[in-house]
Design a protein around this motif. Structure first.
Motif, PDB file in Angstrom:
ATOM      1  N   GLY A  17       0.799  -1.227   0.000  1.00 39.81           N
ATOM      2  CA  GLY A  17       0.000   0.000   0.000  1.00 39.81           C
ATOM      3  C   GLY A  17       0.827   1.271   0.000  1.00 39.81           C
ATOM      4  O   GLY A  17       0.450   2.262  -0.631  1.00 39.81           O
ATOM      5  N   SER A  18       1.953   1.272   0.677  1.00 36.84           N
ATOM      6  CA  SER A  18       2.808   2.467   0.688  1.00 36.84           C
ATOM      7  C   SER A  18       3.374   2.733  -0.705  1.00 36.84           C
ATOM      8  O   SER A  18       3.461   3.877  -1.141  1.00 36.84           O
ATOM      9  N   HIS A  19       3.743   1.676  -1.404  1.00 36.03           N
ATOM     10  CA  HIS A  19       4.258   1.836  -2.770  1.00 36.03           C
ATOM     11  C   HIS A  19       3.156   2.344  -3.693  1.00 36.03           C
ATOM     12  O   HIS A  19       3.391   3.231  -4.525  1.00 36.03           O
ATOM     13  N   VAL A  20       1.957   1.822  -3.517  1.00 36.62           N
ATOM     14  CA  VAL A  20       0.816   2.284  -4.314  1.00 36.62           C
ATOM     15  C   VAL A  20       0.588   3.781  -4.076  1.00 36.62           C
ATOM     16  O   VAL A  20       0.347   4.529  -5.025  1.00 36.62           O
ATOM     17  N   ASP A  21       0.678   4.218  -2.825  1.00 37.16           N
ATOM     18  CA  ASP A  21       0.500   5.647  -2.513  1.00 37.16           C
ATOM     19  C   ASP A  21       1.521   6.509  -3.247  1.00 37.16           C
ATOM     20  O   ASP A  21       1.199   7.561  -3.799  1.00 37.16           O
ATOM     21  N   ARG A  22       2.784   6.053  -3.251  1.00 40.32           N
ATOM     22  CA  ARG A  22       3.828   6.827  -3.920  1.00 40.32           C
ATOM     23  C   ARG A  22       3.609   6.854  -5.435  1.00 40.32           C
ATOM     24  O   ARG A  22       3.808   7.882  -6.080  1.00 40.32           O
ATOM     25  N   LEU A  23       3.199   5.720  -6.018  1.00 41.26           N
ATOM     26  CA  LEU A  23       2.919   5.692  -7.460  1.00 41.26           C
ATOM     27  C   LEU A  23       1.740   6.596  -7.804  1.00 41.26           C
ATOM     28  O   LEU A  23       1.762   7.308  -8.811  1.00 41.26           O
ATOM     29  N   LYS A  24       0.718   6.569  -6.964  1.00 43.86           N
ATOM     30  CA  LYS A  24      -0.461   7.412  -7.191  1.00 43.86           C
ATOM     31  C   LYS A  24      -0.062   8.891  -7.205  1.00 43.86           C
ATOM     32  O   LYS A  24      -0.525   9.662  -8.053  1.00 43.86           O
ATOM     33  N   THR A  25       0.814   9.262  -6.296  1.00 45.83           N
ATOM     34  CA  THR A  25       1.274  10.647  -6.235  1.00 45.83           C
ATOM     35  C   THR A  25       2.002  11.038  -7.523  1.00 45.83           C
ATOM     36  O   THR A  25       1.789  12.115  -8.061  1.00 45.83           O
ATOM     37  N   LYS A  26       2.850  10.167  -8.036  1.00 46.01           N
ATOM     38  CA  LYS A  26       3.631  10.488  -9.235  1.00 46.01           C
ATOM     39  C   LYS A  26       2.805  10.411 -10.515  1.00 46.01           C
ATOM     40  O   LYS A  26       2.996  11.213 -11.422  1.00 46.01           O
ATOM     41  N   PHE A  27       1.890   9.448 -10.606  1.00 49.82           N
ATOM     42  CA  PHE A  27       1.082   9.304 -11.824  1.00 49.82           C
ATOM     43  C   PHE A  27      -0.177  10.155 -11.789  1.00 49.82           C
ATOM     44  O   PHE A  27      -0.776  10.422 -12.829  1.00 49.82           O
ATOM     45  N   GLY A  28      -0.616  10.551 -10.601  1.00 47.00           N
ATOM     46  CA  GLY A  28      -1.843  11.322 -10.481  1.00 47.00           C
ATOM     47  C   GLY A  28      -3.085  10.505 -10.809  1.00 47.00           C
ATOM     48  O   GLY A  28      -4.125  11.068 -11.142  1.00 47.00           O
ATOM     49  N   THR A 139       5.631 -12.032 -10.917  1.00 40.16           N
ATOM     50  CA  THR A 139       5.387 -10.864 -11.762  1.00 40.16           C
ATOM     51  C   THR A 139       5.487  -9.651 -10.859  1.00 40.16           C
ATOM     52  O   THR A 139       4.831  -9.600  -9.807  1.00 40.16           O
ATOM     53  N   LEU A 140       6.301  -8.682 -11.239  1.00 38.38           N
ATOM     54  CA  LEU A 140       6.464  -7.452 -10.474  1.00 38.38           C
ATOM     55  C   LEU A 140       5.779  -6.323 -11.234  1.00 38.38           C
ATOM     56  O   LEU A 140       5.981  -6.178 -12.439  1.00 38.38           O
ATOM     57  N   ILE A 141       4.973  -5.546 -10.525  1.00 38.30           N
ATOM     58  CA  ILE A 141       4.288  -4.401 -11.116  1.00 38.30           C
ATOM     59  C   ILE A 141       4.751  -3.151 -10.387  1.00 38.30           C
ATOM     60  O   ILE A 141       4.674  -3.073  -9.158  1.00 38.30           O
ATOM     61  N   SER A 142       5.234  -2.171 -11.140  1.00 41.66           N
ATOM     62  CA  SER A 142       5.674  -0.890 -10.597  1.00 41.66           C
ATOM     63  C   SER A 142       5.954   0.014 -11.789  1.00 41.66           C
ATOM     64  O   SER A 142       5.296  -0.114 -12.821  1.00 41.66           O
ATOM     65  N   SER A 143       6.943   0.882 -11.649  1.00 42.86           N
ATOM     66  CA  SER A 143       7.345   1.724 -12.771  1.00 42.86           C
ATOM     67  C   SER A 143       8.792   2.159 -12.626  1.00 42.86           C
ATOM     68  O   SER A 143       9.259   2.448 -11.525  1.00 42.86           O
ATOM     69  N   LEU A 144       9.460   2.205 -13.768  1.00 49.66           N
ATOM     70  CA  LEU A 144      10.822   2.732 -13.812  1.00 49.66           C
ATOM     71  C   LEU A 144      10.819   4.201 -14.217  1.00 49.66           C
ATOM     72  O   LEU A 144      11.867   4.839 -14.256  1.00 49.66           O
ATOM     73  N   SER A 145       9.628   4.740 -14.505  1.00 51.92           N
ATOM     74  CA  SER A 145       9.491   6.130 -14.954  1.00 51.92           C
ATOM     75  C   SER A 145       9.123   7.064 -13.810  1.00 51.92           C
ATOM     76  O   SER A 145       8.465   8.077 -14.017  1.00 51.92           O
ATOM     77  N   ILE A 164       5.869  -5.529 -15.209  1.00 48.44           N
ATOM     78  CA  ILE A 164       4.873  -4.671 -15.855  1.00 48.44           C
ATOM     79  C   ILE A 164       5.126  -3.256 -15.381  1.00 48.44           C
ATOM     80  O   ILE A 164       5.008  -2.954 -14.189  1.00 48.44           O
ATOM     81  N   ASP A 165       5.493  -2.381 -16.321  1.00 53.43           N
ATOM     82  CA  ASP A 165       5.751  -0.979 -16.007  1.00 53.43           C
ATOM     83  C   ASP A 165       4.466  -0.199 -16.224  1.00 53.43           C
ATOM     84  O   ASP A 165       3.965  -0.098 -17.348  1.00 53.43           O
ATOM     85  N   LEU A 166       3.931   0.351 -15.160  1.00 52.60           N
ATOM     86  CA  LEU A 166       2.663   1.076 -15.233  1.00 52.60           C
ATOM     87  C   LEU A 166       2.742   2.309 -16.127  1.00 52.60           C
ATOM     88  O   LEU A 166       1.719   2.762 -16.629  1.00 52.60           O
ATOM     89  N   ALA A 167       3.939   2.832 -16.361  1.00 51.13           N
ATOM     90  CA  ALA A 167       4.079   3.986 -17.248  1.00 51.13           C
ATOM     91  C   ALA A 167       3.812   3.594 -18.699  1.00 51.13           C
ATOM     92  O   ALA A 167       3.407   4.427 -19.502  1.00 51.13           O
ATOM     93  N   ASP A 168       4.060   2.338 -19.029  1.00 50.59           N
ATOM     94  CA  ASP A 168       3.876   1.848 -20.395  1.00 50.59           C
ATOM     95  C   ASP A 168       2.579   1.069 -20.573  1.00 50.59           C
ATOM     96  O   ASP A 168       2.277   0.608 -21.673  1.00 50.59           O
ATOM     97  N   ASP A 169       1.834   0.876 -19.498  1.00 52.68           N
ATOM     98  CA  ASP A 169       0.676  -0.013 -19.523  1.00 52.68           C
ATOM     99  C   ASP A 169      -0.393   0.559 -18.602  1.00 52.68           C
ATOM    100  O   ASP A 169      -0.361   0.322 -17.407  1.00 52.68           O
ATOM    101  N   ASP A 170      -1.321   1.317 -19.153  1.00 52.82           N
ATOM    102  CA  ASP A 170      -2.299   1.994 -18.298  1.00 52.82           C
ATOM    103  C   ASP A 170      -3.589   1.199 -18.078  1.00 52.82           C
ATOM    104  O   ASP A 170      -4.548   1.713 -17.531  1.00 52.82           O
ATOM    105  N   ARG A 171      -3.608  -0.070 -18.446  1.00 48.56           N
ATOM    106  CA  ARG A 171      -4.835  -0.857 -18.294  1.00 48.56           C
ATOM    107  C   ARG A 171      -5.213  -1.111 -16.839  1.00 48.56           C
ATOM    108  O   ARG A 171      -6.342  -1.509 -16.552  1.00 48.56           O
ATOM    109  N   PHE A 172      -4.286  -0.891 -15.896  1.00 52.35           N
ATOM    110  CA  PHE A 172      -4.592  -1.148 -14.500  1.00 52.35           C
ATOM    111  C   PHE A 172      -4.936   0.113 -13.711  1.00 52.35           C
ATOM    112  O   PHE A 172      -4.977   0.090 -12.479  1.00 52.35           O
TER     113      PHE A 172
END
Length: 186
Positions: A17-28, A139-145, A164-172
């Motif tokens: 959940g903490s990682h999700v929070d940080r990704l949410k902040t960066k991706f909006g 399978t690891l899901i995160s982002s390098l961007s 799976i890089d969330l920056a390249d794959d917005d289906r999730f």
């Protein structure tokens, strides 16, 4: 007559959940956990989903209560504590969710589950090393961007069987307009 019943494939989805929070902040944008579960169960695989997040204080507990209820209604098990009033909790809180995530990953691996982790912390490298030695697919899901302080380190990505890089794959992600009924903002 002995008829063997085929064992259905199982996947355990582990969400930091903490990682999700940080990704949410960066991706909006919010990550749609139902889409994650749906994607990994599309071929008939049984998915067990787990979300790891503590409440840091009473204000956060109040703010996240509806979200944690949403997780429960959608069969996503929340792991975490609300012991923020205990004197020992402040000292122990950082990293405790990763220990629980790692423990659950090892138990799922023992049962033969494949693993999907929405995570990116360096502290998970020893876990993925051990899982690789056991030939457990991860399978690891995160982002390098995102900034290096958030992005998974190269060894973690290299140890994953699939990244799976969330920056390249917005289906999730939830739709950007946020009008979908599945919105689950904490």
């Amino acid at each position: 007559m002995n008829i063997d019943t085929p064992v259905l494939a199982r996947t355990t989805l582990l969400i930091d959940g903490s990682h999700v929070d940080r990704l949410k902040t960066k991706f909006g944008r919010l990550i749609d956990f139902q889409k994650l579960v749906g994607h990994f169960s599309a071929d008939g695989t049984t998915v067990s989903a787990h979300y790891y997040r503590d409440s840091r204080d009473s204000a956060e507990q109040t703010r996240t209560a509806r979200f944690f209820e949403w997780l429960e209604r959608h069969d996503i098990e929340r792991h975490g504590t609300d012991d923020f009033n205990e004197p020992w909790y402040v000292r122990e809180r950082y990293g405790s969710n990763l220990v629980a995530l790692a423990s659950d990953a090892l138990m799922a691996a023992e049962k033969g589950d494949s693993l999907v982790m929405l995570a990116g912390d360096t502290k998970l490298v020893p876990l993925l090393e051990h899982l690789a030695a056991l030939d457990v697919p991860v399978t690891l899901i995160s982002s390098l961007s995102v900034p290096n302080s958030i992005a998974p380190p190269p060894p973690l990505v290299a140890l994953a069987d699939r990244f799976i890089d969330l920056a390249d794959d917005d289906r999730f992600f939830l739709p950007e307009d946020g009008q979908e009924d599945t919105r689950h903002e904490p």
